[in-house]
Design an enzyme around this catalytic site. Structure first.
Site, PDB file in Angstrom:
ATOM      1  N   GLY A  94      88.215 144.447  15.621  1.00 49.43           N
ATOM      2  CA  GLY A  94      88.051 144.978  16.968  1.00 49.43           C
ATOM      3  C   GLY A  94      88.896 146.194  17.292  1.00 49.43           C
ATOM      4  O   GLY A  94      89.174 146.453  18.460  1.00 49.43           O
ATOM      5  N   LEU A 121      78.064 142.588  12.661  1.00 52.94           N
ATOM      6  CA  LEU A 121      77.457 142.507  11.333  1.00 52.94           C
ATOM      7  C   LEU A 121      76.125 141.768  11.255  1.00 52.94           C
ATOM      8  O   LEU A 121      75.580 141.605  10.173  1.00 52.94           O
ATOM      9  CB  LEU A 121      78.459 141.904  10.341  1.00 52.94           C
ATOM     10  CG  LEU A 121      79.754 142.716  10.213  1.00 52.94           C
ATOM     11  CD1 LEU A 121      80.683 142.082   9.183  1.00 52.94           C
ATOM     12  CD2 LEU A 121      79.492 144.176   9.858  1.00 52.94           C
ATOM     13  N   ILE A 152      70.060 143.202  14.391  1.00 52.43           N
ATOM     14  CA  ILE A 152      69.664 143.056  15.799  1.00 52.43           C
ATOM     15  C   ILE A 152      68.194 142.623  15.865  1.00 52.43           C
ATOM     16  O   ILE A 152      67.328 143.270  15.263  1.00 52.43           O
ATOM     17  CB  ILE A 152      69.848 144.401  16.561  1.00 52.43           C
ATOM     18  CG1 ILE A 152      71.295 144.893  16.408  1.00 52.43           C
ATOM     19  CG2 ILE A 152      69.491 144.257  18.031  1.00 52.43           C
ATOM     20  CD1 ILE A 152      72.354 143.959  16.920  1.00 52.43           C
ATOM     21  N   HIS A 164      78.848 153.360  11.686  1.00 51.25           N
ATOM     22  CA  HIS A 164      78.843 152.972  10.277  1.00 51.25           C
ATOM     23  C   HIS A 164      79.916 153.787   9.545  1.00 51.25           C
ATOM     24  O   HIS A 164      79.997 155.006   9.740  1.00 51.25           O
ATOM     25  CB  HIS A 164      77.463 153.233   9.669  1.00 51.25           C
ATOM     26  CG  HIS A 164      77.354 152.695   8.286  1.00 51.25           C
ATOM     27  ND1 HIS A 164      77.155 151.361   8.026  1.00 51.25           N
ATOM     28  CD2 HIS A 164      77.472 153.304   7.078  1.00 51.25           C
ATOM     29  CE1 HIS A 164      77.133 151.175   6.710  1.00 51.25           C
ATOM     30  NE2 HIS A 164      77.328 152.334   6.115  1.00 51.25           N
ATOM     31  N   ASP A 219      70.815 150.326   9.488  1.00 44.44           N
ATOM     32  CA  ASP A 219      71.451 151.618   9.224  1.00 44.44           C
ATOM     33  C   ASP A 219      70.475 152.771   9.051  1.00 44.44           C
ATOM     34  O   ASP A 219      70.764 153.723   8.315  1.00 44.44           O
ATOM     35  CB  ASP A 219      72.337 151.529   7.970  1.00 44.44           C
ATOM     36  CG  ASP A 219      73.484 150.555   8.151  1.00 44.44           C
ATOM     37  OD1 ASP A 219      73.930 150.361   9.303  1.00 44.44           O
ATOM     38  OD2 ASP A 219      73.928 149.981   7.147  1.00 44.44           O
TER      39      ASP A 219
HETATM   40  C1  GAR Z   1      84.377 149.732  11.351  1.00 44.25           C
HETATM   41  O1  GAR Z   1      84.937 150.522  10.328  1.00 44.25           O
HETATM   42  C2  GAR Z   1      82.886 149.966  11.444  1.00 44.25           C
HETATM   43  O2  GAR Z   1      82.519 151.271  11.096  1.00 44.25           O
HETATM   44  C3  GAR Z   1      82.364 148.988  10.426  1.00 44.25           C
HETATM   45  O3  GAR Z   1      83.155 147.851  10.591  1.00 44.25           O
HETATM   46  C4  GAR Z   1      84.475 148.260  10.986  1.00 44.25           C
HETATM   47  C5  GAR Z   1      84.905 147.401  12.137  1.00 44.25           C
HETATM   48  O4  GAR Z   1      86.255 147.611  12.447  1.00 44.25           O
HETATM   49  N1  GAR Z   1      80.979 148.722  10.640  1.00 44.25           N
HETATM   50  C6  GAR Z   1      80.138 148.448   9.644  1.00 44.25           C
HETATM   51  O5  GAR Z   1      80.481 148.387   8.484  1.00 44.25           O
HETATM   52  C7  GAR Z   1      78.693 148.233  10.093  1.00 44.25           C
HETATM   53  N2  GAR Z   1      77.813 148.200   8.960  1.00 44.25           N
HETATM   54  P1  GAR Z   1      86.869 147.087  13.798  1.00 44.25           P
HETATM   55  O6  GAR Z   1      86.404 145.630  13.969  1.00 44.25           O
HETATM   56  O7  GAR Z   1      88.338 147.147  13.605  1.00 44.25           O
HETATM   57  O8  GAR Z   1      86.380 147.960  14.918  1.00 44.25           O
END
Ligand code: GAR
Length: 189
Positions: free
Chosen positions: A12, A84, A87, A103, A144
């Site tokens: 988060g 993750l 949707i 992403h 994506d």
């Molecule tokens: C982020 O780096 C985001 O880009 C990635 O998950 C991380 C979440 O970090 N998203 C994906 O990989 C989506 N396919 P966070 O929970 O610390 O914000």
């Protein structure tokens, strides 16, 4: 007043940053945080930030009732910030061009099922790419692959590791995601 909902599955850091960015903006309100993972640190963050938290099961998430619940919130934008699950179509149809995702790579490379978080950075480093970056895009029915709104890149060092790349990517996300969200919300005036 623009209303957004933020969907999360993990740590988060993006949620935190977005909430802090808009904390003093009377025109933007984060109406809730939707979380699918009972172990996510995002839950603590939402509580500390004082944002209503909606935990969901997979069944609920796919249901028409959940889509209707979100519609009742009268949202301007749904922001996937490290969320993750795919949707469901019902939600996508209910919020056309109102769901965005971040992403941690330069789509269309390193996207699709299985490419999330550190898995992306491991693949990018293993392939000895010269650059990686972030992509902010609209969400459609295919992982994506929705229309790209924003990309920015960063060079990999010779001795780059997945961890050091992850740190670079997080910095890019922190710097850019709230700004892009703000621009999208203001466009919708
Ligand atoms: C982020 O780096 C985001 O880009 C990635 O998950 C991380 C979440 O970090 N998203 C994906 O990989 C989506 N396919 P966070 O929970 O610390 O914000």
């Amino acid at each position: 007043m623009k209303k957004i909902s933020i969907f999360v599955s993990g740590n988060g850091t993006n949620l935190q940053r977005i909430a802090e960015y808009f904390a003093n903006d009377p025109e933007v309100k984060i109406v809730n945080v939707v979380c699918n993972n009972p172990k996510a640190y995002s839950i603590e963050r939402a509580k500390n930030l004082g944002i209503p938290l909606r935990m969901i099961t997979r069944e609920e998430f796919k249901s028409e009732a959940f889509t209707q619940e979100m519609q009742r919130l009268d949202l301007d934008l749904i922001v996937l910030a490290g969320f993750l699950w795919k949707i469901p179509e019902t939600l996508i149809k209910a919020f056309p061009k109102k769901i965005i995702n971040i992403h941690p790579a330069l789509l269309p490379k390193y996207g699709g099922k299985g490419f999330y978080g550190e898995h992306v950075h491991e693949a990018v480093v293993a392939a000895k790419e010269a650059y990686s970056g972030i992509t902010i895009h609209y969400v459609n029915e295919v992982y994506d692959s929705g229309e790209i709104i924003f990309q920015t890149q960063v060079a990999l060092d010779k001795d780059e590791t997945p961890d050091s790349l992850a740190a670079k990517i997080h910095r890019l996300e922190q710097a850019n995601f709230p700004v892009v969200i703000e621009k999208l919300l203001k466009q919708k005036d």
